[in-house]
Design a protein around this motif. Sequence first.
Motif, mmCIF file in Angstrom:
data_model
loop_
_atom_site.group_PDB
_atom_site.id
_atom_site.type_symbol
_atom_site.label_atom_id
_atom_site.label_comp_id
_atom_site.label_asym_id
_atom_site.label_seq_id
_atom_site.Cartn_x
_atom_site.Cartn_y
_atom_site.Cartn_z
ATOM 1 N N ALA A 85 13.906 -10.318 -8.108
ATOM 2 C CA ALA A 85 12.929 -11.369 -8.562
ATOM 3 C C ALA A 85 12.008 -11.744 -7.141
ATOM 4 C CB ALA A 85 13.211 -12.109 -9.301
ATOM 5 N N VAL A 86 13.095 -12.270 -6.249
ATOM 6 C CA VAL A 86 12.975 -12.901 -5.120
ATOM 7 C C VAL A 86 12.373 -12.042 -4.038
ATOM 8 C CG1 VAL A 86 13.514 -14.459 -3.163
ATOM 9 C CG2 VAL A 86 14.256 -14.871 -5.639
ATOM 10 N N LYS A 87 13.061 -10.939 -3.703
ATOM 11 C CA LYS A 87 12.560 -10.005 -2.710
ATOM 12 C C LYS A 87 11.483 -8.935 -3.290
ATOM 13 C CE LYS A 87 15.631 -10.979 0.428
ATOM 14 N NZ LYS A 87 15.293 -11.376 1.651
ATOM 15 N N ALA A 88 10.385 -9.514 -3.117
ATOM 16 C CA ALA A 88 8.939 -8.528 -3.451
ATOM 17 C C ALA A 88 9.006 -7.645 -2.608
ATOM 18 C CB ALA A 88 7.846 -9.598 -3.265
ATOM 19 N N PRO A 89 8.555 -6.487 -3.131
ATOM 20 C CA PRO A 89 8.275 -5.182 -2.257
ATOM 21 C C PRO A 89 7.323 -5.485 -1.122
ATOM 22 C CG PRO A 89 6.863 -5.280 -4.316
ATOM 23 C CD PRO A 89 7.616 -6.330 -4.616
ATOM 24 N N PRO A 90 7.434 -4.733 -0.141
ATOM 25 C CA PRO A 90 6.634 -5.032 1.106
ATOM 26 C C PRO A 90 4.967 -4.774 0.613
ATOM 27 C CG PRO A 90 7.807 -2.956 1.262
ATOM 28 C CD PRO A 90 8.320 -3.637 0.098
ATOM 29 N N PRO A 91 4.044 -5.472 1.406
ATOM 30 C CA PRO A 91 2.699 -5.319 0.998
ATOM 31 C C PRO A 91 2.007 -3.793 1.176
ATOM 32 C CG PRO A 91 2.879 -6.468 2.978
ATOM 33 C CD PRO A 91 4.273 -6.292 2.355
ATOM 34 N N ASN A 92 1.392 -3.512 0.360
ATOM 35 C CA ASN A 92 1.042 -1.974 0.572
ATOM 36 C C ASN A 92 -0.497 -2.275 1.375
ATOM 37 O OD1 ASN A 92 -0.314 0.438 0.337
ATOM 38 N ND2 ASN A 92 0.035 0.683 -1.859
ATOM 39 N N PRO A 93 -0.631 -1.489 2.576
ATOM 40 C CA PRO A 93 -1.833 -1.859 3.120
ATOM 41 C C PRO A 93 -3.039 -1.108 2.551
ATOM 42 C CG PRO A 93 0.058 -0.858 4.632
ATOM 43 C CD PRO A 93 0.375 -0.711 2.952
ATOM 44 N N PHE A 94 -2.880 -0.092 1.807
ATOM 45 C CA PHE A 94 -3.909 0.466 0.944
ATOM 46 C C PHE A 94 -4.349 -0.520 -0.156
ATOM 47 C CE2 PHE A 94 -5.734 2.832 -2.367
ATOM 48 C CZ PHE A 94 -6.898 3.528 -1.755
ATOM 49 N N ALA A 95 -3.629 -1.167 -0.601
ATOM 50 C CA ALA A 95 -3.949 -2.070 -1.681
ATOM 51 C C ALA A 95 -4.645 -3.289 -0.927
ATOM 52 C CB ALA A 95 -2.691 -2.557 -2.405
ATOM 53 N N ASP A 96 -4.425 -3.717 0.208
ATOM 54 C CA ASP A 96 -4.796 -4.779 0.910
ATOM 55 C C ASP A 96 -6.552 -4.344 1.428
ATOM 56 O OD1 ASP A 96 -2.915 -6.395 0.501
ATOM 57 O OD2 ASP A 96 -1.980 -5.990 2.561
ATOM 58 N N ALA A 97 -6.650 -2.730 1.460
ATOM 59 C CA ALA A 97 -7.821 -2.389 2.199
ATOM 60 C C ALA A 97 -8.664 -2.011 1.203
ATOM 61 C CB ALA A 97 -7.689 -1.149 2.928
ATOM 62 N N LEU A 98 -8.047 -2.093 0.005
ATOM 63 C CA LEU A 98 -9.020 -1.240 -1.367
ATOM 64 C C LEU A 98 -10.228 -2.186 -1.562
ATOM 65 C CD1 LEU A 98 -8.966 0.910 -3.271
ATOM 66 C CD2 LEU A 98 -7.728 -0.596 -5.000
ATOM 67 N N PRO A 99 -9.975 -3.564 -1.375
ATOM 68 C CA PRO A 99 -11.286 -4.332 -1.817
ATOM 69 C C PRO A 99 -12.356 -3.908 -0.740
ATOM 70 C CG PRO A 99 -9.548 -5.966 -2.275
ATOM 71 C CD PRO A 99 -9.173 -4.331 -1.576
ATOM 72 N N PHE A 100 -12.088 -4.074 0.510
ATOM 73 C CA PHE A 100 -12.966 -3.723 1.574
ATOM 74 C C PHE A 100 -13.614 -2.301 1.391
ATOM 75 C CE2 PHE A 100 -13.596 -1.280 5.543
ATOM 76 C CZ PHE A 100 -14.584 -2.127 6.266
ATOM 77 N N LEU A 101 -12.665 -1.315 1.161
ATOM 78 C CA LEU A 101 -12.940 0.156 0.749
ATOM 79 C C LEU A 101 -14.008 0.369 -0.320
ATOM 80 C CD1 LEU A 101 -9.795 2.357 1.592
ATOM 81 C CD2 LEU A 101 -11.533 1.913 3.153
ATOM 82 N N THR A 102 -13.624 -0.558 -1.345
ATOM 83 C CA THR A 102 -14.742 -0.477 -2.615
ATOM 84 C C THR A 102 -15.900 -1.048 -2.300
ATOM 85 O OG1 THR A 102 -12.679 -0.900 -3.989
ATOM 86 C CG2 THR A 102 -14.778 -1.119 -4.899
ATOM 87 N N ALA A 103 -16.062 -2.050 -1.545
ATOM 88 C CA ALA A 103 -17.340 -2.636 -1.074
ATOM 89 C C ALA A 103 -17.993 -1.738 -0.246
ATOM 90 C CB ALA A 103 -16.951 -3.919 -0.241
ATOM 91 N N LEU A 104 -17.232 -1.121 0.597
ATOM 92 C CA LEU A 104 -17.923 -0.208 1.738
ATOM 93 C C LEU A 104 -18.632 1.123 0.953
ATOM 94 C CD1 LEU A 104 -18.531 0.607 4.386
ATOM 95 C CD2 LEU A 104 -16.180 1.594 4.674
ATOM 96 N N LEU A 105 -17.718 1.686 0.118
ATOM 97 C CA LEU A 105 -18.238 2.691 -0.837
ATOM 98 C C LEU A 105 -19.490 2.376 -1.506
ATOM 99 C CD1 LEU A 105 -17.912 5.837 -1.730
ATOM 100 C CD2 LEU A 105 -16.335 4.826 -3.654
ATOM 101 N N GLY A 106 -19.414 1.132 -2.125
ATOM 102 C CA GLY A 106 -20.536 0.525 -2.932
ATOM 103 C C GLY A 106 -21.866 0.666 -2.076
ATOM 104 N N ALA A 107 -21.609 0.084 -0.975
ATOM 105 C CA ALA A 107 -22.749 -0.315 -0.006
ATOM 106 C C ALA A 107 -23.358 1.108 0.478
ATOM 107 C CB ALA A 107 -22.416 -0.808 1.380
ATOM 108 N N VAL A 108 -22.647 2.181 0.754
ATOM 109 C CA VAL A 108 -22.885 3.600 1.150
ATOM 110 C C VAL A 108 -23.652 4.204 0.213
ATOM 111 C CG1 VAL A 108 -22.133 5.916 1.825
ATOM 112 C CG2 VAL A 108 -20.957 3.900 2.863
#
Length: 243
Positions: A85-108
């Motif tokens: 419960a305390v030891k959360a899994p390490p952050p996923n770089p792709f999950a952090d970048a997903l909002p940016f990638l989604t916005a970028l794809l939408g803009a494109v």
Amino acid sequence: MGRGRAGRAAILLCLTALVQPASAIAASADADEDAKAVFCLAGAQRQPLRDAGKALDLAVPPDVTNWRRDRPAEFDRACSALYRAVKAPPPNPFADALPFLTALLGAVLAFAAATWRERVMRGRQVGDALRTAVIDFHDAARAYLDSWGANRPEAAVRTARGKLVTQLAVAHTDHPRWTKLRGLRDQLAAGPLGDRLTAGWAGPDDQRTAALVAALDALRDDVLLVARALGRPLRRQSALKAT
């Protein structure tokens, strides 16, 4: 004897290869258990460990150190639950970048859609202007050929031809690979539908008139084909690229 020693050596190597991975796995498991025990018995985690045990309906003694010694299975259960419960899994770089990638794809996609709409509208505008110009030239030339005398509308033919040449040049600027456009402009510049259309008439000439009418109809059909193609940018226009 030599073969026997070689066989025993090979068997020993195989057993060693099998035992070593198992030993490594066991050592890794022991290390994980030690890490959990150190974490759960730390001063800051003892009360959360008690809370975890109570949440699991376990009998939690006041001294959690004795709990591990006296009832190791229950301690391990509570400690494992707290540790996960305390030891959360390490952050996923792709999950952090997903909002940016989604916005970028939408803009494109938005840019591509806007560019596509602009291209279609531009093609339709140029096509409409070209269609109007060729019809005006065709009608003016036919009026000239169908009449005779001093009042033949020669000026109207020259004006309509100039507008058609201009619109063909605009279309050729947008589509430089469409060699058909260059051929149509050449017909209006140096062909029978150019200045020669209104020159050299000594009197009625049915044969020449019929040939010019056929050339006018063919030019009109070709230009209308180009005008239609301008409004369909996705279609392949191989016929317009042929020399």
